[in-house]
Design a protein around this motif. Structure first.
Motif, PDB file in Angstrom:
ATOM      1  N   SER A  47       0.795  -1.211  -0.028  1.00  0.00           N
ATOM      2  CA  SER A  47      -0.122  -0.003  -0.114  1.00  0.00           C
ATOM      3  C   SER A  47       0.772   1.261   0.001  1.00  0.00           C
ATOM      4  O   SER A  47       0.771   2.088  -0.617  1.00  0.00           O
ATOM      5  CB  SER A  47      -0.948   0.016   1.115  1.00  0.00           C
ATOM      6  OG  SER A  47      -1.750  -0.952   1.131  1.00  0.00           O
ATOM      7  N   ASP A 167      -5.735  -0.718  -4.710  1.00  0.00           N
ATOM      8  CA  ASP A 167      -4.931  -1.222  -3.459  1.00  0.00           C
ATOM      9  C   ASP A 167      -6.105  -2.355  -2.933  1.00  0.00           C
ATOM     10  O   ASP A 167      -7.046  -1.914  -2.222  1.00  0.00           O
ATOM     11  CB  ASP A 167      -4.885  -0.135  -2.375  1.00  0.00           C
ATOM     12  CG  ASP A 167      -4.038  -0.533  -1.100  1.00  0.00           C
ATOM     13  OD1 ASP A 167      -3.951  -1.872  -1.393  1.00  0.00           O
ATOM     14  OD2 ASP A 167      -3.766   0.045  -0.442  1.00  0.00           O
ATOM     15  N   GLU A 168      -6.016  -3.616  -3.165  1.00  0.00           N
ATOM     16  CA  GLU A 168      -6.678  -4.569  -2.735  1.00  0.00           C
ATOM     17  C   GLU A 168      -8.027  -4.308  -2.941  1.00  0.00           C
ATOM     18  O   GLU A 168      -8.954  -4.510  -1.784  1.00  0.00           O
ATOM     19  CB  GLU A 168      -6.660  -4.867  -1.025  1.00  0.00           C
ATOM     20  CG  GLU A 168      -4.861  -5.207  -0.834  1.00  0.00           C
ATOM     21  CD  GLU A 168      -4.763  -6.168   0.299  1.00  0.00           C
ATOM     22  OE1 GLU A 168      -5.513  -6.897   0.614  1.00  0.00           O
ATOM     23  OE2 GLU A 168      -3.905  -5.942   0.850  1.00  0.00           O
TER      24      GLU A 168
HETATM   25 MG   LIG Z   1      -2.194  -2.890   2.227  1.00  0.00          MG
END
Ligand SMILES: [Mg+2]
Ligand SMILES: Nc1ncnc2c1ncn2[C@@H]1O[C@H](COP(=O)(O)OP(=O)(O)O)[C@@H](O)[C@H]1O
Lengths: 248, 288
Positions: A47, A167-168
């Protein structure tokens, strides 16, 4: 030979939080139109790397170049560059006080200077692309997680960005909703969008990724193709991580 | 199928409990208040002494309402600015805002009213006069004239009362705004910034609309508190209902009539306003 067209260049990037080395010397080039998937254990700095690319985190040292321009600390330039980089978050981060339509038109109007009519038209196009034009007047709280994430993607795309960061994007979703979001991302990849995605959806890696980056302890351990990752991982840590992921 | 009778039983118990609870939750204090109010209104309207007191005191009502409304509006502005300052990453702005909040909150409101009205305003006027002379010396007489002409007499006690209340409440509202802004998840700011918005655009279009909505009930409660605290401006001889009641009591020696009537007037305003705040709170919650 033509020099490769690198739209993202990350050079010797370090990001510390106090004593924690979140990103510990990362260099990464992303070619225009390619899809790079970043994988790695929790806390490995994925991240933070993504957030340094659009300067949501200010790097401790190192350089980030976007489409030939180095991101400096000049606030005005950062805002302009960020408008060219869409970002999709794990927890959607839709604006709850605005309708879906308003969520997608807000930045178009104040950043791109589009009229309400123009912005609404772009919003509707993007909502059609993600498959929920009928939700234009709904508020985010009345949508399912998968729908919210698709609106978040539409909101980012409405700015007509050159790059998309994910991000995910599916890790907060119920399993039955993961596919609807991945399908949108897959379409986008096929249309030639430059994408950097943190994701552990191996199906997506297999079908969309041009390159896979494996991170651990803030460093890039291995950078390879999906075939290379699945058939011939080079490092022990990569093998271990893959076995844990695929065991699920 | 066999489970169904078992399932029904607890439901009845819960219902039973909740009706008892509902009875306990009835606002008896409010009914009592209404009864007192009705009783007092009957007394005031039928008893000539109370009627006289009310007729006299109500002359201050406009001042009380005007002072509160204007002071609260300015306080909201101060509070918003100071609240934004409290969360600012700029060290100077942050510390200035902190200084303002801590300074004001450490001093009793009554003392602040004396201080701001009788020390702060004259110092400010002196400062503006000096600025005016400074400008005039540098050949900007047309601008300087504006500042040199201001005198302490220009600023009435009513205005000073409003300034005092606004500065004081600004510090209290700052903390409400700060908490309201900080209650919005960090992801909102990040999403806004990632779309290319500047910090102030993100604040204006994304964070503040949500934060203000969250703090509306708290603002309402502080408005009610200010209605009561506005009585303190009577120490500046501002003719609000408290001051007028004091004058009435002092000249007629009808202390009981004056202060019963005065209390009922405040109570009526605060109870009605509190109810409105509660209604607002319920509406906001049901819209979530
Ligand atoms: Mg992360
Ligand atoms: N804002 C922050 N403050 C302090 N530590 C942070 C912050 N953001 C991330 N970290 C730390 O940096 C490391 C990398 O985090 P992150 O980039 O979120 O990893 P990942 O996304 O791979 O799970 C972790 O140890 C995390 O605790």
């Amino acid at each position: 030979m033509n020099k490769a067209d690198h739209i993202i260049v990350v050079k010797d990037l370090y990001k510390y939080f106090g004593d924690i080395k979140a990103v510990d010397g990362v260099s990464l080039n992303v070619e225009r139109g390619k899809v790079v998937v970043v994988i790695g254990p929790s806390g490995s700095g994925k991240s933070t790397l993504l957030r340094c690319i659009n300067h949501l985190e200010i790097p401790s040292s190192g350089e980030v170049w976007i489409d030939g321009e180095q991101i400096t600390h000049d606030a005005k330039q950062i805002n302009e560059i960020r408008a060219e980089i869409g970002m999709v978050f794990q927890l959607f981060n839709l604006f709850p006080h605005l309708t879906v339509m308003e969520n997608i038109t807000l930045a178009q109007k104040i950043i791109r200077g589009r009229s309400q009519a123009e912005a609404a038209q772009v919003a509707l196009e993007q909502l059609k692309r993600v498959g929920i034009p009928e939700k234009a007047d709904a508020y985010p709280t009345n949508l399912s997680g998968g729908q919210q994430q698709r609106v978040a993607i539409a909101r980012a795309l409405a700015m007509k960005p050159k790059i998309m960061l994910f991000d995910e994007p599916t890790s907060a979703l119920d399993p039955e909703m993961i596919k609807e979001v991945l399908d949108v991302m897959l379409d986008l990849a096929q249309e030639g969008m430059t994408m950097v995605c943190v994701s552990h959806e191996m199906g997506f890696v297999r079908s969309a990724a041009d390159e896979v980056v494996f991170m651990d302890f803030g460093k890039i351990v291995e950078q390879t193709t999906p075939e290379g990752l699945f058939n011939n991982p080079q490092h022990e840590r990569t093998k271990l991580f893959l076995s844990q992921i695929l065991a699920h | 199928m066999a489970e169904q009778p078992q399932a029904i039983k607890p439901v009845i118990e819960i219902d039973d409990l909740s009706s008892k609870k509902r009875f306990r939750d009835l606002p008896f204090w409010f009914f009592a208040l209404i009864l007192i109010a009705i009783f007092v209104f009957i007394v005031i309207s039928s008893n000539e002494d109370y009627n006289n007191a009310f007729m006299f005191i109500k002359a201050g009502l406009i001042i009380t309402i005007k002072t509160t409304l204007i002071a609260f509006s300015i306080a909201t502005l101060f509070g918003l600015l100071a609240g934004l300052g409290r969360i600012s990453k700029n060290v100077i702005i942050n510390n200035l805002a902190r200084l303002y909040v801590e300074l004001i909150r450490g001093i009793p409101i009554l003392v602040l009213i004396f201080f701001i009205a009788l020390v702060g305003v004259p110092v400010l006027v002196g400062g503006m006069n000096n600025l005016g002379f400074w400008l005039t010396e540098r050949g900007l007489g047309f601008l300087g004239g504006i500042f040199t002409k201001i005198t302490n007499q220009n600023i009435s006690m009513n205005s000073r009362a409003i300034i005092s209340l606004a500065v004081t409440y600004g510090a209290y509202l700052a903390e409400i705004f700060r908490a309201g802004i900080q209650s919005i998840s960090k992801g909102q700011m990040e999403a806004a910034r990632s779309l290319g918005m500047s910090y102030s655009q993100a604040m204006r279009y994304v964070i503040l609309p949500q934060a203000v909505r969250n703090v509306l009930p708290a603002l309402g409660n502080d408005f009610v508190a200010m209605v009561k605290d506005s009585s303190l401006v009577s120490v500046l001889a501002v003719r609000d209902i408290t001051q007028v009641a004091r004058l009435y009591a002092g000249s007629t020696f009808r202390f009981r009539e004056a202060y019963v009537t005065l209390s009922v007037m405040y109570l009526t305003m605060t109870v009605v306003l509190s109810l409105l705040v509660q209604l607002l709170e319920r509406r906001l919650r049901s819209h979530e």
